[in-house]
Design a protein around this motif. Structure first.
Motif, PDB file in Angstrom:
ATOM      1  N   LEU A  16       3.721  -1.516  -8.346  1.00 44.95           N
ATOM      2  CA  LEU A  16       4.860  -1.034  -9.120  1.00 44.95           C
ATOM      3  C   LEU A  16       5.347  -2.149 -10.026  1.00 44.95           C
ATOM      4  O   LEU A  16       5.552  -3.275  -9.574  1.00 44.95           O
ATOM      5  CB  LEU A  16       5.976  -0.605  -8.172  1.00 44.95           C
ATOM      6  N   GLN A  17       5.540  -1.840 -11.316  1.00 46.97           N
ATOM      7  CA  GLN A  17       6.054  -2.830 -12.258  1.00 46.97           C
ATOM      8  C   GLN A  17       7.517  -2.538 -12.551  1.00 46.97           C
ATOM      9  O   GLN A  17       7.858  -1.433 -12.961  1.00 46.97           O
ATOM     10  CB  GLN A  17       5.252  -2.809 -13.555  1.00 46.97           C
TER      11      GLN A  17
ATOM     12  N   PRO B 206       0.800  -1.238   0.000  1.00 44.15           N
ATOM     13  CA  PRO B 206       0.000   0.000   0.000  1.00 44.15           C
ATOM     14  C   PRO B 206       0.831   1.286   0.000  1.00 44.15           C
ATOM     15  O   PRO B 206       0.331   2.339  -0.364  1.00 44.15           O
ATOM     16  CB  PRO B 206      -0.807  -0.102   1.299  1.00 44.15           C
ATOM     17  N   LYS B 207       2.101   1.214   0.332  1.00 45.50           N
ATOM     18  CA  LYS B 207       2.941   2.420   0.434  1.00 45.50           C
ATOM     19  C   LYS B 207       3.444   2.935  -0.916  1.00 45.50           C
ATOM     20  O   LYS B 207       3.940   4.055  -1.001  1.00 45.50           O
ATOM     21  CB  LYS B 207       4.132   2.155   1.361  1.00 45.50           C
ATOM     22  N   ILE B 208       3.333   2.146  -1.972  1.00 47.88           N
ATOM     23  CA  ILE B 208       3.847   2.565  -3.280  1.00 47.88           C
ATOM     24  C   ILE B 208       3.159   3.838  -3.764  1.00 47.88           C
ATOM     25  O   ILE B 208       3.810   4.749  -4.272  1.00 47.88           O
ATOM     26  CB  ILE B 208       3.715   1.431  -4.311  1.00 47.88           C
ATOM     27  N   VAL B 209       1.854   3.936  -3.577  1.00 44.71           N
ATOM     28  CA  VAL B 209       1.126   5.107  -4.083  1.00 44.71           C
ATOM     29  C   VAL B 209       1.599   6.407  -3.443  1.00 44.71           C
ATOM     30  O   VAL B 209       1.436   7.476  -4.024  1.00 44.71           O
ATOM     31  CB  VAL B 209      -0.402   4.940  -3.924  1.00 44.71           C
TER      32      VAL B 209
ATOM     33  N   THR C 258      16.505   1.090  -6.106  1.00 47.74           N
ATOM     34  CA  THR C 258      16.871   0.551  -4.799  1.00 47.74           C
ATOM     35  C   THR C 258      16.561   1.507  -3.646  1.00 47.74           C
ATOM     36  O   THR C 258      15.932   1.110  -2.673  1.00 47.74           O
ATOM     37  CB  THR C 258      18.370   0.176  -4.789  1.00 47.74           C
ATOM     38  N   GLY C 259      17.004   2.740  -3.746  1.00 50.52           N
ATOM     39  CA  GLY C 259      16.818   3.694  -2.645  1.00 50.52           C
ATOM     40  C   GLY C 259      15.354   3.927  -2.306  1.00 50.52           C
ATOM     41  O   GLY C 259      14.965   3.904  -1.136  1.00 50.52           O
ATOM     42  N   ILE C 260      14.547   4.131  -3.321  1.00 45.77           N
ATOM     43  CA  ILE C 260      13.115   4.370  -3.096  1.00 45.77           C
ATOM     44  C   ILE C 260      12.458   3.118  -2.528  1.00 45.77           C
ATOM     45  O   ILE C 260      11.665   3.198  -1.583  1.00 45.77           O
ATOM     46  CB  ILE C 260      12.417   4.799  -4.407  1.00 45.77           C
ATOM     47  N   LEU C 261      12.802   1.947  -3.081  1.00 45.76           N
ATOM     48  CA  LEU C 261      12.204   0.706  -2.578  1.00 45.76           C
ATOM     49  C   LEU C 261      12.606   0.435  -1.130  1.00 45.76           C
ATOM     50  O   LEU C 261      11.776  -0.001  -0.330  1.00 45.76           O
ATOM     51  CB  LEU C 261      12.578  -0.476  -3.471  1.00 45.76           C
TER      52      LEU C 261
ATOM     53  N   HIS D 187       4.570   7.245  -3.211  1.00 46.73           N
ATOM     54  CA  HIS D 187       5.843   7.596  -3.850  1.00 46.73           C
ATOM     55  C   HIS D 187       5.737   7.673  -5.374  1.00 46.73           C
ATOM     56  O   HIS D 187       6.740   7.520  -6.072  1.00 46.73           O
ATOM     57  CB  HIS D 187       6.916   6.570  -3.438  1.00 46.73           C
ATOM     58  N   LYS D 188       4.546   7.937  -5.879  1.00 47.31           N
ATOM     59  CA  LYS D 188       4.335   8.018  -7.331  1.00 47.31           C
ATOM     60  C   LYS D 188       5.274   9.022  -7.998  1.00 47.31           C
ATOM     61  O   LYS D 188       5.807   8.769  -9.065  1.00 47.31           O
ATOM     62  CB  LYS D 188       2.888   8.405  -7.645  1.00 47.31           C
ATOM     63  N   GLU D 189       5.464  10.152  -7.356  1.00 43.44           N
ATOM     64  CA  GLU D 189       6.308  11.212  -7.930  1.00 43.44           C
ATOM     65  C   GLU D 189       7.753  10.746  -8.102  1.00 43.44           C
ATOM     66  O   GLU D 189       8.415  11.101  -9.063  1.00 43.44           O
ATOM     67  CB  GLU D 189       6.276  12.455  -7.042  1.00 43.44           C
ATOM     68  N   GLU D 190       8.249   9.961  -7.145  1.00 40.46           N
ATOM     69  CA  GLU D 190       9.631   9.471  -7.196  1.00 40.46           C
ATOM     70  C   GLU D 190       9.777   8.317  -8.190  1.00 40.46           C
ATOM     71  O   GLU D 190      10.890   7.986  -8.586  1.00 40.46           O
ATOM     72  CB  GLU D 190      10.073   8.989  -5.822  1.00 40.46           C
TER      73      GLU D 190
END
Length: 109
Positions: free
Chosen positions: A87-88, A67-70, A97-100, A72-75
């Motif tokens: 996220l695909q 649920p946390k991916i949304v 890596t850093g964002i994940l 960070h859409k901008e990144e």
């Protein structure tokens, strides 16, 4: 690796297995809490209590569900995010890596 997860992922091509292993290891390396690996709803899942990340392999990409991916859409503008918020990561893309790592920490801690 959990035996059920290993049996599940072994039916995919070697390049998908390699990407899966990198993403799986990134989950474990990103957080300090103990993450349980299991097949949940027949999908490789990484859980801490009710919190989860799922890695869903396809022939040319892996979907990452949390649920946390949304948040960070901008990144993640260079990556596709499905209408369900997954996220695909395609084989020809570098792993963000850093964002994940940040997303996995937000998910589990």
């Amino acid at each position: 690796m959990n035996e059920q997860v290993k049996n599940y992922i072994d039916k995919y091509p070697a390049d998908i297995i390699d990407l899966f292993i990198k993403l799986r290891q990134l989950i474990f390396d990103s957080v300090s809490c103990e993450v349980e690996e299991l097949l949940w709803a027949k999908l490789p899942s990484y859980c801490v209590g009710q919190l989860f990340v799922r890695l869903i392999p396809f022939k040319d990409h892996i979907n990452i569900e949390t649920p946390k991916i949304v948040l960070h859409k901008e990144e993640l503008i260079n990556f596709k995010i499905t209408p369900k918020g997954m996220l695909q990561i395609y084989l020809n893309q570098e792993i963000p890596t850093g964002i994940l790592q940040h997303i996995f920490v937000e998910t589990f801690e």
